[in-house]
Design a protein around this motif. Sequence first.
Motif, PDB file in Angstrom:
ATOM      1  N   GLN A  28       0.826  -1.201   0.000  1.00 48.21           N
ATOM      2  CA  GLN A  28       0.000   0.000   0.000  1.00 48.21           C
ATOM      3  C   GLN A  28       0.865   1.258   0.000  1.00 48.21           C
ATOM      4  O   GLN A  28       0.573   2.228  -0.691  1.00 48.21           O
ATOM      5  CB  GLN A  28      -0.927  -0.021   1.222  1.00 48.21           C
ATOM      6  CG  GLN A  28      -2.099   0.921   1.121  1.00 48.21           C
ATOM      7  CD  GLN A  28      -1.873   2.195   1.896  1.00 48.21           C
ATOM      8  OE1 GLN A  28      -0.822   2.396   2.483  1.00 48.21           O
ATOM      9  NE2 GLN A  28      -2.844   3.072   1.869  1.00 48.21           N
ATOM     10  N   LEU A  86      -7.379   1.094   2.016  1.00 46.30           N
ATOM     11  CA  LEU A  86      -7.077   0.319   3.220  1.00 46.30           C
ATOM     12  C   LEU A  86      -7.970  -0.904   3.388  1.00 46.30           C
ATOM     13  O   LEU A  86      -7.807  -1.661   4.336  1.00 46.30           O
ATOM     14  CB  LEU A  86      -7.204   1.203   4.465  1.00 46.30           C
ATOM     15  CG  LEU A  86      -6.418   2.516   4.465  1.00 46.30           C
ATOM     16  CD1 LEU A  86      -6.559   3.202   5.816  1.00 46.30           C
ATOM     17  CD2 LEU A  86      -4.958   2.285   4.124  1.00 46.30           C
ATOM     18  N   ARG A 141      -4.915  -1.598   9.422  1.00 47.13           N
ATOM     19  CA  ARG A 141      -5.734  -0.508   8.889  1.00 47.13           C
ATOM     20  C   ARG A 141      -5.676   0.705   9.816  1.00 47.13           C
ATOM     21  O   ARG A 141      -5.573   1.847   9.365  1.00 47.13           O
ATOM     22  CB  ARG A 141      -7.174  -1.001   8.739  1.00 47.13           C
ATOM     23  CG  ARG A 141      -7.915  -0.318   7.620  1.00 47.13           C
ATOM     24  CD  ARG A 141      -9.107  -1.092   7.133  1.00 47.13           C
ATOM     25  NE  ARG A 141      -9.978  -1.557   8.191  1.00 47.13           N
ATOM     26  CZ  ARG A 141     -10.364  -2.819   8.317  1.00 47.13           C
ATOM     27  NH1 ARG A 141      -9.929  -3.737   7.481  1.00 47.13           N
ATOM     28  NH2 ARG A 141     -11.181  -3.172   9.278  1.00 47.13           N
ATOM     29  N   MET A 178      -2.275   2.323   9.415  1.00 47.39           N
ATOM     30  CA  MET A 178      -2.152   3.032   8.144  1.00 47.39           C
ATOM     31  C   MET A 178      -2.999   4.300   8.129  1.00 47.39           C
ATOM     32  O   MET A 178      -2.640   5.274   7.465  1.00 47.39           O
ATOM     33  CB  MET A 178      -2.549   2.115   6.992  1.00 47.39           C
ATOM     34  CG  MET A 178      -1.532   1.012   6.690  1.00 47.39           C
ATOM     35  SD  MET A 178       0.142   1.644   6.392  1.00 47.39           S
ATOM     36  CE  MET A 178      -0.145   2.743   5.028  1.00 47.39           C
ATOM     37  N   ARG A 179      -4.113   4.307   8.859  1.00 52.77           N
ATOM     38  CA  ARG A 179      -4.893   5.544   8.984  1.00 52.77           C
ATOM     39  C   ARG A 179      -4.042   6.635   9.611  1.00 52.77           C
ATOM     40  O   ARG A 179      -4.029   7.782   9.151  1.00 52.77           O
ATOM     41  CB  ARG A 179      -6.142   5.309   9.846  1.00 52.77           C
ATOM     42  CG  ARG A 179      -7.235   4.532   9.170  1.00 52.77           C
ATOM     43  CD  ARG A 179      -8.598   4.859   9.738  1.00 52.77           C
ATOM     44  NE  ARG A 179      -8.717   4.700  11.171  1.00 52.77           N
ATOM     45  CZ  ARG A 179      -9.369   3.710  11.767  1.00 52.77           C
ATOM     46  NH1 ARG A 179      -9.933   2.763  11.053  1.00 52.77           N
ATOM     47  NH2 ARG A 179      -9.456   3.659  13.066  1.00 52.77           N
ATOM     48  N   GLU A 239     -12.773   5.482   9.263  1.00 53.86           N
ATOM     49  CA  GLU A 239     -11.719   6.052   8.424  1.00 53.86           C
ATOM     50  C   GLU A 239     -12.037   7.504   8.098  1.00 53.86           C
ATOM     51  O   GLU A 239     -11.183   8.394   8.206  1.00 53.86           O
ATOM     52  CB  GLU A 239     -11.581   5.273   7.119  1.00 53.86           C
ATOM     53  CG  GLU A 239     -10.844   3.965   7.239  1.00 53.86           C
ATOM     54  CD  GLU A 239     -10.677   3.269   5.904  1.00 53.86           C
ATOM     55  OE1 GLU A 239     -10.835   3.921   4.854  1.00 53.86           O
ATOM     56  OE2 GLU A 239     -10.386   2.064   5.893  1.00 53.86           O
TER      57      GLU A 239
END
Length: 333
Positions: A142, A163, A171, A174-175, A198
Amino acid sequence: MSTVTFEGVSKRYGEVVALDALDLVVREGEFVSLLGPSGSGKSTLLNLLAGLMDADAGTIRIGARDVTPLPPEARDIAMVFQNYALYPHLTVFENIAFPLEARKPRPDAATIRAKVEKVAGQLGVAPLLARYPKEISGGQQQRVALGRAMVRDPKVFLLDEPLSNLDARLRIRMRRDLKALHQALGSTIVYVTHDQAEAMTLSSRIAVFNHGKLQQYATPAEIYDRPANAFVANFVGDRETNFLDGALAEEAGALVFRSAFGAIPLGARSVATGAALRLAARPEAIAADRAAPATGKVVLTELAGADLFVTVRAADGTEVVLRADPRAAALAE
């Protein structure tokens, strides 16, 4: 960076209205999430902005430029897809460098290497440049997909549920990384998601869609605390919003809302008493008052880590869910 403007943009598929006369402005440097259930119009909006499909009506501008008739390659945008779309036969370095290699005129090799290494350093994938996509994790893939978009220095980033293929823990991480990256770059980002968590954590503003119509466009706090309608109130939040039917009344000089659960005190409002209304209340806005007369029966408890969700049923069958301290075990008795 650039402002993105939609003016009266519509798209139909036969009798189905995918997007209905949309007016929307994404300000320069904003992170705007397009939020809604499947089929709500958010992906259609992204594809129209990317130039992957044509609008039936309206105008799309990036900055001052009308891009409505332009092909994708002429819009100066970069898109990150849900499946990352990395080239399996190219190394991480070659994947990130690909947009520069394809550019005409092509930058010299030293310029390409410098830009790739800079982006890889920002994303924390510099040690992976010699590897192939199959040799790195989903989260690293990603980041590589983001790097391939960043290396172009586009006016606008388009992210289509990037995501969704990651596990829950990754997730969340990565947020956080995406939010930090946006703050560092200050780029204009349009982000499609059906995950309200998100949208709430990442966005400057959120555009909520349903059945091709924009329901509300506001900051995360405004969306959560002052939803424009029942759909937004119920869609945004970890748990469904409680809806109670009742009427306003004045009791002892105070305005109250009378429902199956008795009288609920309200602040002063310019609404005539006796008017039939529907009250919306999130689970965290409801508390059990042990000193008050019982107006309902506990029918279900759900332990969710730090929270205990309690379902209470009134005599007429109306149910509400409230959030409580899980240590308050007496509520379940």
